[in-house]
Design an enzyme around this catalytic site. Sequence first.
Site, PDB file in Angstrom:
ATOM      1  N   HIS A 161       0.612  -1.106  -0.053  1.00 56.00           N
ATOM      2  CA  HIS A 161       0.132   0.249   0.055  1.00 56.00           C
ATOM      3  C   HIS A 161       0.864   1.369  -0.062  1.00 56.00           C
ATOM      4  O   HIS A 161       2.006   1.021   0.560  1.00 56.00           O
ATOM      5  CB  HIS A 161      -0.950  -0.056   1.289  1.00 56.00           C
ATOM      6  CG  HIS A 161      -2.018   0.911   1.096  1.00 56.00           C
ATOM      7  ND1 HIS A 161      -2.022   2.436   1.343  1.00 56.00           N
ATOM      8  CD2 HIS A 161      -3.402   0.520   0.787  1.00 56.00           C
ATOM      9  CE1 HIS A 161      -3.181   2.661   0.926  1.00 56.00           C
ATOM     10  NE2 HIS A 161      -4.118   1.799   0.737  1.00 56.00           N
TER      11      HIS A 161
ATOM     12  N   ASP B 231      -7.826  -5.344  -0.348  1.00 50.07           N
ATOM     13  CA  ASP B 231      -8.317  -6.301  -1.258  1.00 50.07           C
ATOM     14  C   ASP B 231      -7.914  -7.827  -0.722  1.00 50.07           C
ATOM     15  O   ASP B 231      -8.457  -8.640  -1.560  1.00 50.07           O
ATOM     16  CB  ASP B 231      -7.783  -5.732  -2.569  1.00 50.07           C
ATOM     17  CG  ASP B 231      -8.273  -4.592  -2.988  1.00 50.07           C
ATOM     18  OD1 ASP B 231      -7.641  -3.602  -3.234  1.00 50.07           O
ATOM     19  OD2 ASP B 231      -9.547  -4.363  -3.231  1.00 50.07           O
TER      20      ASP B 231
HETATM   21  C1  SDX Z   1      -6.353  -0.121  -2.926  1.00 45.46           C
HETATM   22  O1  SDX Z   1      -4.434   4.350  -2.148  1.00 45.46           O
HETATM   23  C2  SDX Z   1      -5.423   3.580  -1.625  1.00 45.46           C
HETATM   24  O2  SDX Z   1      -5.687   4.192  -0.428  1.00 45.46           O
HETATM   25  C3  SDX Z   1      -6.049   2.398  -2.259  1.00 45.46           C
HETATM   26  C4  SDX Z   1      -7.272   1.654  -1.451  1.00 45.46           C
HETATM   27  C5  SDX Z   1      -8.226   2.353  -1.254  1.00 45.46           C
HETATM   28  O3  SDX Z   1      -8.999   2.238  -0.031  1.00 45.46           O
HETATM   29  O4  SDX Z   1      -8.625   3.297  -2.168  1.00 45.46           O
HETATM   30  O5  SDX Z   1      -6.562   1.302  -0.323  1.00 45.46           O
HETATM   31  C6  SDX Z   1      -7.386   0.253  -2.103  1.00 45.46           C
HETATM   32  O6  SDX Z   1      -6.092  -0.162  -3.967  1.00 45.46           O
HETATM   33  C7  SDX Z   1      -5.293  -1.154  -2.237  1.00 45.46           C
HETATM   34  C8  SDX Z   1      -4.378  -1.559  -3.010  1.00 45.46           C
HETATM   35  C9  SDX Z   1      -4.648  -2.871  -3.923  1.00 45.46           C
HETATM   36  N1  SDX Z   1      -3.367  -3.135  -4.941  1.00 45.46           N
HETATM   37  C10 SDX Z   1      -3.081  -4.444  -4.780  1.00 45.46           C
HETATM   38  O7  SDX Z   1      -2.902  -5.132  -3.797  1.00 45.46           O
HETATM   39  C11 SDX Z   1      -1.820  -4.714  -5.996  1.00 45.46           C
HETATM   40  C12 SDX Z   1      -0.727  -5.248  -5.513  1.00 45.46           C
HETATM   41  N2  SDX Z   1       0.206  -3.992  -4.726  1.00 45.46           N
HETATM   42  C13 SDX Z   1       1.124  -3.178  -5.407  1.00 45.46           C
HETATM   43  O8  SDX Z   1       0.764  -3.028  -6.800  1.00 45.46           O
HETATM   44  C14 SDX Z   1       1.623  -1.923  -4.651  1.00 45.46           C
HETATM   45  O9  SDX Z   1       1.682  -2.493  -3.256  1.00 45.46           O
HETATM   46  C15 SDX Z   1       0.573  -0.777  -4.658  1.00 45.46           C
HETATM   47  C16 SDX Z   1       0.260  -0.370  -6.081  1.00 45.46           C
HETATM   48  C17 SDX Z   1      -0.675  -1.058  -3.945  1.00 45.46           C
HETATM   49  C18 SDX Z   1       1.345   0.184  -3.996  1.00 45.46           C
HETATM   50  O10 SDX Z   1       2.300   0.456  -4.837  1.00 45.46           O
HETATM   51  P1  SDX Z   1       3.560   1.718  -4.478  1.00 45.46           P
HETATM   52  O11 SDX Z   1       3.078   2.344  -3.315  1.00 45.46           O
HETATM   53  O12 SDX Z   1       3.979   2.416  -5.750  1.00 45.46           O
HETATM   54  O13 SDX Z   1       4.812   0.706  -4.202  1.00 45.46           O
HETATM   55  P2  SDX Z   1       5.868   0.293  -4.961  1.00 45.46           P
HETATM   56  O14 SDX Z   1       5.340  -0.342  -6.353  1.00 45.46           O
HETATM   57  O15 SDX Z   1       7.057   1.379  -5.199  1.00 45.46           O
HETATM   58  O16 SDX Z   1       6.582  -0.859  -4.252  1.00 45.46           O
HETATM   59  C19 SDX Z   1       7.700  -0.600  -3.390  1.00 45.46           C
HETATM   60  C20 SDX Z   1       8.254  -2.017  -3.396  1.00 45.46           C
HETATM   61  C21 SDX Z   1       8.766  -2.457  -4.615  1.00 45.46           C
HETATM   62  O17 SDX Z   1      10.003  -3.264  -4.700  1.00 45.46           O
HETATM   63  P3  SDX Z   1      11.582  -2.430  -4.831  1.00 45.46           P
HETATM   64  O18 SDX Z   1      11.323  -1.672  -6.029  1.00 45.46           O
HETATM   65  O19 SDX Z   1      11.710  -1.766  -3.748  1.00 45.46           O
HETATM   66  O20 SDX Z   1      12.555  -3.596  -5.088  1.00 45.46           O
HETATM   67  O21 SDX Z   1       7.645  -2.973  -2.878  1.00 45.46           O
HETATM   68  C22 SDX Z   1       7.521  -3.888  -3.912  1.00 45.46           C
HETATM   69  C23 SDX Z   1       7.557  -3.206  -5.280  1.00 45.46           C
HETATM   70  O22 SDX Z   1       8.073  -4.280  -6.234  1.00 45.46           O
HETATM   71  N3  SDX Z   1       5.964  -4.449  -3.952  1.00 45.46           N
HETATM   72  C24 SDX Z   1       5.599  -5.636  -4.186  1.00 45.46           C
HETATM   73  C25 SDX Z   1       4.059  -5.482  -4.018  1.00 45.46           C
HETATM   74  N4  SDX Z   1       3.587  -4.294  -3.801  1.00 45.46           N
HETATM   75  C26 SDX Z   1       4.902  -3.504  -3.623  1.00 45.46           C
HETATM   76  N5  SDX Z   1       6.062  -6.593  -4.285  1.00 45.46           N
HETATM   77  C27 SDX Z   1       5.518  -7.802  -4.495  1.00 45.46           C
HETATM   78  N6  SDX Z   1       3.935  -7.608  -4.350  1.00 45.46           N
HETATM   79  C28 SDX Z   1       3.225  -6.500  -4.066  1.00 45.46           C
HETATM   80  N7  SDX Z   1       2.190  -6.449  -3.845  1.00 45.46           N
END
Ligand code: SDX
Length: 426
Positions: free
Chosen positions: A302, A359
């Site tokens: 998140h 989710d």
């Molecule tokens: C919702 O914003 C809100 O409030 C949203 C929400 C709401 O109520 O409106 O809470 C609802 O959308 C919840 C999120 C649902 N999405 C998912 O579950 C999809 C999986 N999650 C990711 O795609 C991600 O965590 C996000 C999109 C939710 C957040 O992305 P960010 O903040 O841009 O984080 P990032 O991609 O920069 O991640 C930081 C690191 C990265 O690794 P490094 O580059 O440091 O090596 O964490 C890793 C990412 O690759 N990472 C994950 C991951 N989420 C982040 N690795 C594996 N699986 C994941 N799910």
Amino acid sequence: MSGTVKLTYGGNEWEFPVLEGSEGEKGIDFGALRKKTGLVAHDPAYGNVGSCESAITFIDGEKGILRYRGYPIEQVAERARFTEVCYLLIYGERPTDDQLKKFRSGLTYHTLLHEDMKKFFEGYPANAHPMAIMASMFASLSTYYPDNDPALNDLNIIRVLAKSKTIAAFAHKKSIGQPFIYPMNDLSWPGNFLRMMFAVPSEPYEVPEVLEEALNLLLILHADHEQNCSTSTMRMVGSSEANLYASISAAICALWGPRHGGANQKVIEMLDQIKKSGMSMDAFLDKVKDRDSGVKLMGFGHRVYKNFDPRAKLLKAAADRIFDQLGVNDPLLDMAKQLEEHALQDEYFVSRKLYPNVDFYSGIIYRAMGIPTEMFTVMFVLGRLPGWIAHWREMRADPGYRIHRPRQIYTGENEREFVDMGRREL
Ligand code: SDX
């Protein structure tokens, strides 16, 4: 205001005020940055940008706190009905009995769609994703209620909240080739939706209380979440003076993405894939940790929560209770719990502060309720509508609100001549 910050660049120095919110959050007021300095603040995903001041929802991502108009989500989830939460988020205070009665009656008596709108459903293919139907039907509502007069905002808010469940249920019935079920005025908001989803004309349908309670909880937990992608879209589109229906249509499209509201559908698909592949949890997590795999642990991570998402905790507890009450035994719930356990002991997730988000468990509960996977993100829309409306209304209530128009850092070609090669009718 809470003091100032100094910016020095190119031999100049400027001072900017620091705003402080009611929970002590601080932000540099850069409203005059470009005018004063010629510089813009660059933050492509807006992770460090406060787009507005808002009194609707407070989140502390480090502590895992979520409050609607100051009320802790744990208390609201346990004690409120969704209709009252809609009123609270939109109008700022809990309604009096009379206000709630009037509000609820509006949500009841505006549930029907214009009969002509039923024809729209005939044009969609049976396998049309219901999020596409929701987005287009909401934009189409503005053709029946074209008057964008702010004096009609409250009526249009009622129409949106009342008709949303009808559009969603009709989209489901269309996808399974069953006749539309009309709303009943003696049912609650969740009860009416469940009946329109699951009743058939040939037999009576009694709304199961366990499903009504589960849906009430799910709707409340999704009702608002400050400046997330779809709510920011709602504000962005609304800032152009677009009408409420068009703004919601845009927010629905933003929510659809698998990184946002579309994740609940992807979580179930992910768990199903793990189950079908026979892969162990650790083997799957190894794939997730392999950057080249492109595999994410859906329902995890998140932008704001770097601790447990309080909604995920509430949904995890609710899942056990609902499964017991429904007598459902879905292996995916145990798989989700194991996945969470393995991930939270794994350095990759711990170091990145990746926890289950809203989710991760919601889809498993929707599935136990008999809601098809393609409808999961539609369920998120139904819950999030009051939040989107509250933010749109809060922004539009400011007489000085301006159109949202970010700047950029241009990285393209410098000026070059477009050589005259004659009219190229190729
Ligand atoms: C919702 O914003 C809100 O409030 C949203 C929400 C709401 O109520 O409106 O809470 C609802 O959308 C919840 C999120 C649902 N999405 C998912 O579950 C999809 C999986 N999650 C990711 O795609 C991600 O965590 C996000 C999109 C939710 C957040 O992305 P960010 O903040 O841009 O984080 P990032 O991609 O920069 O991640 C930081 C690191 C990265 O690794 P490094 O580059 O440091 O090596 O964490 C890793 C990412 O690759 N990472 C994950 C991951 N989420 C982040 N690795 C594996 N699986 C994941 N799910």
